[in-house]
Design an enzyme around this catalytic site. Structure first.
Site, short mmCIF file in Angstrom:
data_model
loop_
_atom_site.label_atom_id
_atom_site.label_comp_id
_atom_site.label_asym_id
_atom_site.label_seq_id
_atom_site.Cartn_x
_atom_site.Cartn_y
_atom_site.Cartn_z
N GLU A 1 -20.42 8.91 3.45
CA GLU A 1 -21.46 8.97 4.50
C GLU A 1 -21.02 8.38 5.93
O GLU A 1 -20.12 7.60 6.05
CB GLU A 1 -22.76 8.02 3.91
CG GLU A 1 -22.53 6.54 3.97
CD GLU A 1 -23.20 5.92 2.91
OE1 GLU A 1 -23.56 6.47 1.82
OE2 GLU A 1 -23.60 4.77 3.20
N LYS B 1 -12.51 4.31 10.19
CA LYS B 1 -12.85 4.60 11.85
C LYS B 1 -12.23 5.33 12.53
O LYS B 1 -10.88 5.88 12.59
CB LYS B 1 -12.53 2.95 12.25
CG LYS B 1 -12.91 1.87 11.61
CD LYS B 1 -14.22 1.37 12.28
CE LYS B 1 -14.05 0.52 13.44
NZ LYS B 1 -15.44 -0.04 13.98
N TYR C 1 -28.87 2.38 3.99
CA TYR C 1 -27.81 2.89 3.16
C TYR C 1 -27.26 1.92 1.76
O TYR C 1 -26.49 2.27 1.14
CB TYR C 1 -26.49 3.18 3.96
CG TYR C 1 -26.34 1.84 4.79
CD1 TYR C 1 -25.92 0.78 4.38
CD2 TYR C 1 -26.51 2.27 6.39
CE1 TYR C 1 -25.58 -0.37 5.25
CE2 TYR C 1 -26.28 1.21 7.07
CZ TYR C 1 -25.61 0.01 6.60
OH TYR C 1 -25.37 -1.26 7.39
N CYS D 1 -19.38 6.52 58.20
CA CYS D 1 -19.65 6.62 59.95
C CYS D 1 -20.12 5.13 60.54
O CYS D 1 -20.42 5.38 61.59
CB CYS D 1 -20.72 7.68 59.98
SG CYS D 1 -22.12 6.96 59.19
N CYS E 1 -23.94 11.74 59.59
CA CYS E 1 -22.93 11.02 58.77
C CYS E 1 -22.03 12.35 58.08
O CYS E 1 -22.59 12.93 56.97
CB CYS E 1 -23.28 10.20 57.58
SG CYS E 1 -22.20 9.40 56.61
N LYS F 1 -20.80 6.00 9.03
CA LYS F 1 -20.91 4.78 9.45
C LYS F 1 -21.78 4.66 10.84
O LYS F 1 -21.26 5.00 11.94
CB LYS F 1 -19.56 4.02 9.74
CG LYS F 1 -19.44 2.83 10.08
CD LYS F 1 -17.82 2.12 9.87
CE LYS F 1 -17.90 0.62 10.20
NZ LYS F 1 -18.76 0.02 11.21
N ASP G 1 -23.60 3.53 14.04
CA ASP G 1 -23.19 2.67 15.08
C ASP G 1 -24.40 2.04 15.55
O ASP G 1 -24.96 2.64 16.68
CB ASP G 1 -22.41 3.34 16.23
CG ASP G 1 -21.30 2.41 17.00
OD1 ASP G 1 -21.41 1.25 16.69
OD2 ASP G 1 -20.73 2.66 17.86
N CYS H 1 -21.95 1.88 56.84
CA CYS H 1 -21.42 3.10 55.98
C CYS H 1 -19.90 3.27 56.06
O CYS H 1 -19.32 3.19 57.15
CB CYS H 1 -22.21 4.45 56.57
SG CYS H 1 -21.55 5.98 55.87
N CYS I 1 -27.12 5.06 53.81
CA CYS I 1 -26.77 5.36 55.06
C CYS I 1 -27.82 6.40 55.60
O CYS I 1 -27.67 7.64 55.22
CB CYS I 1 -25.45 5.92 55.28
SG CYS I 1 -25.01 6.73 56.97
#
Ligand code: IVH
Length: 694
Positions: free
Chosen positions: A131, A340, A244, A437, A457, A133, A135, A434, A452
């Site tokens: 089944e 895993k 489970y 510019c 720019c 696993k 997480d 910025c 900015c």
């Protein structure tokens, strides 16, 4: 457990209650109805009523219980709603210690496990149950005399913290279960609290809109939820739980062990019958390890198709008598092993930070990392979103950081590892000006981003052109980011209108531009002139106007400049347009530079009018569609456009509202879910093409 005939009866009563609420005389029946719909939605994943209808009935229950408090039961759906805050989380011993699992990573590890198990069992072959696993964050629950009496975190495995109030917010965990029907008086079970990928995305969106730091992955989001002070906040996180394992049970006097409790797969079935979301439909039984190994190998690639995160599979010996014979170490049972999948986390060094300027002027810090491979992809650059994110995670230049890539989720920095600091790491300073510019950066109140605001720019200009031609906007193919940057640097393209005034003779002299690619580019630019109006509106890059809003607005006007005539209040009348969006649209269409740009584009031949008004009378009017799997004849976007042109709608998930599920190749969970709802028509791509022809 709800069997078919009951479903029909309960659904009929639901409809009756919704049509004539005054007919609700039995509060027990109303509770039964609500529990039934919680089960359909959260455990079976096949809702039969809308959220609104559920809420309507739930409100009636609250009103009835307020009038007759003596009729409240402790497993009433109303009792999930916590009315007090968690003060402290008491530490309680588990009835049976919560052991961990041994890990395996390849066929050799699994063959070793199989050999040892067969030696221990003195058998040639063993039946395995495999089944997912999950997480998430593990929990244990205790039910006594049919009621949930406590829920705990794993803690150190021997004792955990009591979190019952918070767990009651998870609607896939029933508050009462018919244990007595199986002769069981007390039962301790284990499972995993998870947050689905979709809920995680929504949750992070919410955090972003509140200017809060987003979370790195669904597991952290789920784990962090369990110990929250306010149960109502847990409720909003839309958590789920898979159960489970039965770790302990006590029989009622004179009762015999239920037949199902002889094997693990039987236990999963019993848990399912009791109303839990056990991996009953996900589990697979194998009679030898070679088949298990093949399944594990094949499953890894399917991981991204699941609606929730898993980090592997768990292989369990199915027979309980055999499990007992093999026993356990102090750390893990000898009858189970985790397989895993390839890690999606890695550690690397944060070497540098680049501050990138987006098309709206927002300055985003981007971490430049020592390149590292995670799950088959090399990562060397990750967005750090904003200044707050850096501060909250205390990220420093030179730090060792844990990074994670969760499937299709964008890579994130999970945390830095301060223990590995050498003392040479440097604090990350956010610039005042910025980086492109040199304009002084500004931050609006209650905003997390530095911006900015210089309209000239160059970084913003280039980013705006990139957005304008992008796939969801004007969709000018063969005009990638790199070309736009190159043309800009060479002075061939200085603003959006110049996309339509390119000097192709000059472009033809550039390296990599043969006749064919120039012709393709020319044709793509020409074709983009007749794109539908909503694409142009989206392409202009008006703040807060995404594709959906652009479609809404386009449907309400004839010519783009009609938008100059609408007040903020009028704009707010449009669906999904709130105060913030309306203000942004209003401001955009009251700026003379923007109007000049639009007029310029009109003169260059771009479509400015709404051509295909939504076909409310179309052949698909009022019908809801969803596509799943890979389509082979049509592109997904084309198929969706056909539906919308016919007046139909696209749904984002399977629900009872759905009329047609169009199934392509390798369809996944959506198909399984849709099969459970009788009213949904499941059709192939060819059926769909036939349907829309008529
Ligand atoms: S069985 C004695 N089954 O993975 C029973 N665990 O890395 C041991 N987990 O601590 C647990 N999915 O929190 C089992 N289908 C599953 C699981 C699962 C996730 C978690 C569990 C365990 C951890 C070990």
């Amino acid at each position: 457990m709800y069997t078919k005939p009951q479903i029909l009866d309960l659904q009929a009563t639901t409809k009756l209650f919704l049509q004539s609420p005054q007919k609700i005389v039995a509060i027990d029946m109303l509770r039964k109805i609500l529990k039934f719909h919680e089960y359909q939605y959260y455990v079976s994943a096949s809702p039969l009523i809308s959220d609104y209808e559920y809420d309507t009935l739930f409100k009636i229950l609250i009103e009835l219980e307020a009038k007759h408090p003596n009729l409240i039961t402790k497993d009433s759906p109303s009792q999930r709603v916590g009315n007090s805050l968690n003060n402290n989380f008491e530490t309680l011993a588990h009835l049976v210690p919560m052991l961990s699992l041994e890990n395996s990573y390849n066929a050799d590890d699994l063959n070793d496990f199989d050999r040892k198990a067969r030696e221990g069992a003195l058998l040639d072959a063993i039946t395995y149950c495999v089944e997912p696993k999950f997480d998430g964050a593990s929990i244990s629950l205790v039910y006594e005399n049919d009621f949930l009496v406590r829920a705990c975190t794993r803690g150190d495995g021997v004792a955990g913290e009591e979190i019952t109030q918070n767990i009651k917010q998870i609607r896939s965990i029933p508050l009462s279960i018919p244990l007595s029907e199986y002769g069981i008086q007390q039962m301790e079970i284990r499972g995993e609290v998870i947050m689905s990928k979709k809920s995680f995305e929504n949750f992070n969106e919410k955090l972003k809109s509140k200017q809060l730091t987003i979370l790195a992955n669904p597991r952290n989001a789920a784990a962090g939820s369990l110990r929250m002070k306010d149960p109502a906040e847990v409720g909003e996180r839309n958590l789920d739980a898979f159960i489970y394992h039965i770790s302990f049970y006590n029989l009622q006097q004179g009762a015999t062990i239920p037949e199902l409790l002889k094997t693990h797969s039987g236990a999963l079935e019993l848990l399912w019958n009791l109303g839990f979301r056990s991996p009953q439909n996900e589990k697979k039984i194998f009679s030898n390890m070679q088949d298990v190994i093949k399944f594990c190998n094949d499953f890894e690639s399917k991981r991204d198709n699941l609606p929730y995160e898993i980090d592997g599979l768990v292989i369990k010996i199915n027979d309980f008598a055999l499990q007992e014979k093999l026993g356990m170490t102090s750390h893990h049972p000898r009858w189970a092993i985790a397989y895993k999948f390839k890690a999606r986390q890695a550690t690397t060094i944060l070497e540098n930070v680049e501050f990138q300027v987006g098309r709206t002027g927002a300055v985003t810090p981007v971490a430049k990392l020592q390149a590292v491979a995670i799950g088959g992809v090399t990562v060397s650059s990750i967005s750090m979103h904003n200044e707050e994110y850096i501060k909250e995670k205390d990220l420093r230049l030179g730090d060792t950081v844990i990074i994670e890539r969760a499937g299709d989720v964008i890579p994130q920095i999970v945390q830095s590892i301060p223990a590995l600091r050498k003392g040479t790491e440097k604090i990350i300073e956010f610039p005042n000006n910025c980086p492109v510019c040199d304009y002084l950066l500004e931050k609006e109140e209650a905003e997390a981003v530095w911006r900015c605001n210089n309209p000239l720019c160059t970084a913003q200009i280039v980013e705006r052109i990139i957005h304008f031609v992008s796939k969801d906007a004007m969709d000018i193919k063969s005009f990638g980011d790199a070309n736009i940057r190159k043309f800009y640097e060479l002075g061939l393209l200085k603003n959006i209108p110049e996309v339509y005034q390119l000097n192709f003779d000059q472009i033809a002299t550039l390296e990599g531009f043969g006749k064919k690619s120039v012709d393709n580019l020319k044709a793509a630019i020409e074709a983009s002139k007749s794109q539908p109006l909503y694409r142009l509106i989206y392409a202009l890059g008006i703040r807060f106007v995404g594709e959906t809003t652009a479609k809404t607005i386009a449907a309400q006007i004839n010519h783009i400049l009609d938008l100059t005539l609408l007040s903020e209040a009028e704009l707010q009348n449009f669906e999904d347009v709130g105060i913030k969006v309306a203000k942004s649209i209003y401001d955009y269409f009251h700026d003379e530079n923007n109007i000049a740009l639009i007029k310029n584009l009109e003169a260059l031949g771009l479509n400015m009018i709404q051509t295909n008004t939504t076909a409310v009378d179309g052949n698909l009017a009022g019908l809801y569609f969803l596509f799943t799997g890979t389509l082979t004849q049509l592109k997904r976007s084309e198929a969706e456009a056909i539906v919308e042109a016919g007046g139909g709608h696209i749904l984002s998930g399977v629900s009872s509202k759905l009329n047609y599920l169009v199934v392509g190749e390798d369809a996944g969970s959506k198909l399984e879910k849709a099969k459970k709802i009788a009213s949904i028509k499941i059709i192939t791509e060819a059926d769909f093409i036939e349907l829309v022809k008529n």
